[in-house]
Scaffold this motif. Structure first.
Motif, mmCIF file in Angstrom:
data_model
loop_
_atom_site.group_PDB
_atom_site.id
_atom_site.type_symbol
_atom_site.label_atom_id
_atom_site.label_comp_id
_atom_site.label_asym_id
_atom_site.label_seq_id
_atom_site.Cartn_x
_atom_site.Cartn_y
_atom_site.Cartn_z
ATOM 1 N N ALA A 187 -28.539 -20.587 -65.407
ATOM 2 C CA ALA A 187 -28.952 -21.994 -65.333
ATOM 3 C C ALA A 187 -29.591 -22.462 -66.644
ATOM 4 O O ALA A 187 -29.615 -23.660 -66.932
ATOM 5 C CB ALA A 187 -29.922 -22.195 -64.170
ATOM 6 N N VAL A 188 -30.104 -21.524 -67.448
ATOM 7 C CA VAL A 188 -30.734 -21.869 -68.730
ATOM 8 C C VAL A 188 -29.678 -21.957 -69.829
ATOM 9 O O VAL A 188 -29.669 -22.885 -70.640
ATOM 10 C CB VAL A 188 -31.802 -20.831 -69.108
ATOM 11 C CG1 VAL A 188 -32.402 -21.142 -70.486
ATOM 12 C CG2 VAL A 188 -32.893 -20.785 -68.047
ATOM 13 N N HIS A 189 -28.797 -20.970 -69.868
ATOM 14 C CA HIS A 189 -27.692 -20.940 -70.825
ATOM 15 C C HIS A 189 -26.579 -20.101 -70.219
ATOM 16 O O HIS A 189 -26.845 -19.057 -69.624
ATOM 17 C CB HIS A 189 -28.135 -20.331 -72.162
ATOM 18 C CG HIS A 189 -27.084 -20.407 -73.229
ATOM 19 N ND1 HIS A 189 -26.036 -19.516 -73.292
ATOM 20 C CD2 HIS A 189 -26.911 -21.272 -74.258
ATOM 21 C CE1 HIS A 189 -25.268 -19.824 -74.330
ATOM 22 N NE2 HIS A 189 -25.772 -20.885 -74.930
ATOM 23 N N PRO A 190 -25.316 -20.521 -70.353
ATOM 24 C CA PRO A 190 -24.225 -19.753 -69.745
ATOM 25 C C PRO A 190 -24.239 -18.291 -70.185
ATOM 26 O O PRO A 190 -24.328 -17.988 -71.375
ATOM 27 C CB PRO A 190 -22.976 -20.472 -70.248
ATOM 28 C CG PRO A 190 -23.429 -21.874 -70.500
ATOM 29 C CD PRO A 190 -24.835 -21.745 -71.009
ATOM 30 N N ILE A 191 -24.148 -17.417 -69.203
ATOM 31 C CA ILE A 191 -24.097 -15.980 -69.459
ATOM 32 C C ILE A 191 -22.631 -15.574 -69.575
ATOM 33 O O ILE A 191 -21.819 -15.910 -68.708
ATOM 34 C CB ILE A 191 -24.792 -15.192 -68.327
ATOM 35 C CG1 ILE A 191 -26.259 -15.625 -68.209
ATOM 36 C CG2 ILE A 191 -24.690 -13.688 -68.587
ATOM 37 C CD1 ILE A 191 -27.090 -15.426 -69.451
ATOM 38 N N THR A 192 -22.292 -14.858 -70.626
ATOM 39 C CA THR A 192 -20.906 -14.453 -70.848
ATOM 40 C C THR A 192 -20.533 -13.202 -70.075
ATOM 41 O O THR A 192 -19.423 -13.100 -69.546
ATOM 42 C CB THR A 192 -20.650 -14.248 -72.354
ATOM 43 O OG1 THR A 192 -20.652 -15.536 -72.994
ATOM 44 C CG2 THR A 192 -19.327 -13.557 -72.621
ATOM 45 N N SER A 193 -21.451 -12.244 -69.991
ATOM 46 C CA SER A 193 -21.122 -10.994 -69.302
ATOM 47 C C SER A 193 -22.363 -10.359 -68.704
ATOM 48 O O SER A 193 -23.482 -10.608 -69.159
ATOM 49 C CB SER A 193 -20.466 -10.001 -70.275
ATOM 50 O OG SER A 193 -21.419 -9.519 -71.204
ATOM 51 N N VAL A 194 -22.125 -9.546 -67.705
ATOM 52 C CA VAL A 194 -23.164 -8.681 -67.146
ATOM 53 C C VAL A 194 -22.628 -7.253 -67.204
ATOM 54 O O VAL A 194 -21.527 -6.966 -66.734
ATOM 55 C CB VAL A 194 -23.529 -9.052 -65.703
ATOM 56 C CG1 VAL A 194 -24.508 -8.023 -65.118
ATOM 57 C CG2 VAL A 194 -24.143 -10.448 -65.647
ATOM 58 N N GLN A 195 -23.409 -6.385 -67.815
ATOM 59 C CA GLN A 195 -23.031 -4.977 -67.907
ATOM 60 C C GLN A 195 -23.668 -4.214 -66.749
ATOM 61 O O GLN A 195 -24.847 -4.394 -66.443
ATOM 62 C CB GLN A 195 -23.480 -4.398 -69.250
ATOM 63 C CG GLN A 195 -22.910 -3.024 -69.522
ATOM 64 C CD GLN A 195 -23.185 -2.546 -70.936
ATOM 65 O OE1 GLN A 195 -23.598 -1.407 -71.145
ATOM 66 N NE2 GLN A 195 -22.950 -3.417 -71.915
ATOM 67 N N MET A 196 -22.868 -3.374 -66.118
ATOM 68 C CA MET A 196 -23.326 -2.651 -64.935
ATOM 69 C C MET A 196 -22.582 -1.325 -64.824
ATOM 70 O O MET A 196 -21.502 -1.153 -65.403
ATOM 71 C CB MET A 196 -23.046 -3.485 -63.682
ATOM 72 C CG MET A 196 -21.571 -3.761 -63.447
ATOM 73 S SD MET A 196 -21.264 -5.082 -62.260
ATOM 74 C CE MET A 196 -21.666 -6.536 -63.241
#
Length: 350
Positions: free
Chosen positions: A176-185
């Motif tokens: 919601a603050v800035h688009p997140i490109t990826s999540v590493q998991m």
């Protein structure tokens, strides 16, 4: 055992919905410098990185905590000359901090900026393609952390923002603050708890999925025999799944995967990696290795095709009740405890 060829071209994929494109398989570089035994010779690792880039695996993953710092320095050497930097999609991470009381996690804005400046210098680059929060600081509102990362994007010091080991709620607040490109998991045949909340949240928001340890930290390469080759300083000796009482039971999973791989004409590691690739076009695994032969095998996984029936069969081998031991010891931070305080509390403190 036969293995699938590594000759096929490595395709490219869109990572998230913000414009980033990467090779459909990346290279995790941590083990070159730390965690899996002694650091490997720089010259050998630079040669491996160059081989990977020439093969089309151009998505390179590191972190300032690997060493600390030595892995970024290694990548900095590999990126020098020959137009290598222009071919590479470079990802590094911040968040781990070595203080007087040992390792801790920091996500306050001042540290975000300090960490970024340090990584830029060690890597020898003007801009980091994908800059990720390695672990979430549960003392700092995620909005404050992402707010500083947003400024770094605006200053063109980083192109895209990523998270690692973040909860679904944290991902939503960050996005919601800035688009997140990826999540590493961690996502593999024997680590599938992210499928409940994390994966659906990423897909709802158009966030790319980067999978570390897709081969179970080497388990799906050789099974329980892996324990025989671990040095005293190998990080895996601390992990519950690699304790003797659990490893003996988990060996049954590997035996089943190995038997299926023999039928498919590939290696067990290729089969396990192919399972990750078949999870969707938004998924990019980043298997790590320090050996050319293993790298070539990993690329060969891209040519292994699985039917829905084969996918289901593979998953049945590592059903929840069949995997013994957690993926991390209790004291280590994971996405399960990544909730942060509201931004209003941070404003009051400031």
């Amino acid at each position: 055992m036969a293995s699938a060829t590594a000759a096929a071209a490595v395709p490219r994929m869109k990572l998230g919905s913000q414009g980033m494109e990467v090779s459909a398989q990346g290279l995790g570089c941590m083990g070159m410098s730390v965690a899996y035994g002694p650091p490997k010779p720089d010259a050998d690792m630079v040669a491996l990185i160059h081989h990977a880039v020439d093969a089309g695996v151009t998505f390179l993953d590191t972190s300032d905590v690997y060493g600390p710092h030595t892995n970024e320095i290694l990548l900095g050497k590999a990126l020098q000359g020959g137009g290598v930097r222009e071919k590479v999609d470079l990802a590094t991470k911040f968040g781990g901090f070595l203080g007087e009381d040992g390792w801790s996690v920091r996500g306050d804005p001042a540290y975000v900026r300090e960490a970024c400046e340090g990584s830029l210098k060690r890597l020898g680059v003007d801009c980091i393609d994908l800059y990720c929060q390695h672990r979430v600081d549960t003392r700092v509102p995620i909005e404050a952390t992402i707010g500083e990362l947003k400024k770094l994007v605006e200053e063109r010091k980083i192109k895209y923002i990523g998270l690692s080991e973040a909860s679904a709620a944290t991902i939503r607040r960050a996005h919601a603050v800035h688009p997140i490109t990826s999540v590493q998991m961690e996502w593999s045949l024997w680590s599938r708890d992210v499928e409940q909340d994390i994966i659906p949240t990423c897909r709802e928001l158009g966030i790319g999925i980067v999978c570390y340890s897709p081969l179970g930290r080497g388990f799906f390469s050789v099974g329980s025999k892996l324990a025989d080759s671990l040095s005293d300083d190998d990080f895996r000796k601390l992990l519950p799944r690699f304790q003797p009482e659990n490893l003996e039971k988990n060996a049954l999973i590997f035996e089943s995967v190995n038997a299926m791989a023999a039928r498919k004409g590939c290696t067990p590691s290729q089969l396990a990696l192919a399972w990750v690739h078949h999870q969707g076009s938004d998924v990019c695994p980043i298997p790590g290795t320090t050996k050319m032969e293993n790298f070539n095998q990993n690329v060969g996984a891209l040519s292994v095709k699985l039917t829905p029936e084969e996918m289901a069969e593979l998953e049945s081998y590592a059903a929840t009740g069949d995997v013994h031991g957690d993926r991390y010891p209790e004291m280590m931070n994971t996405w399960k405890d990544s909730e942060t305080p509201p931004l209003s509390s941070w404003k009051v403190e400031c």
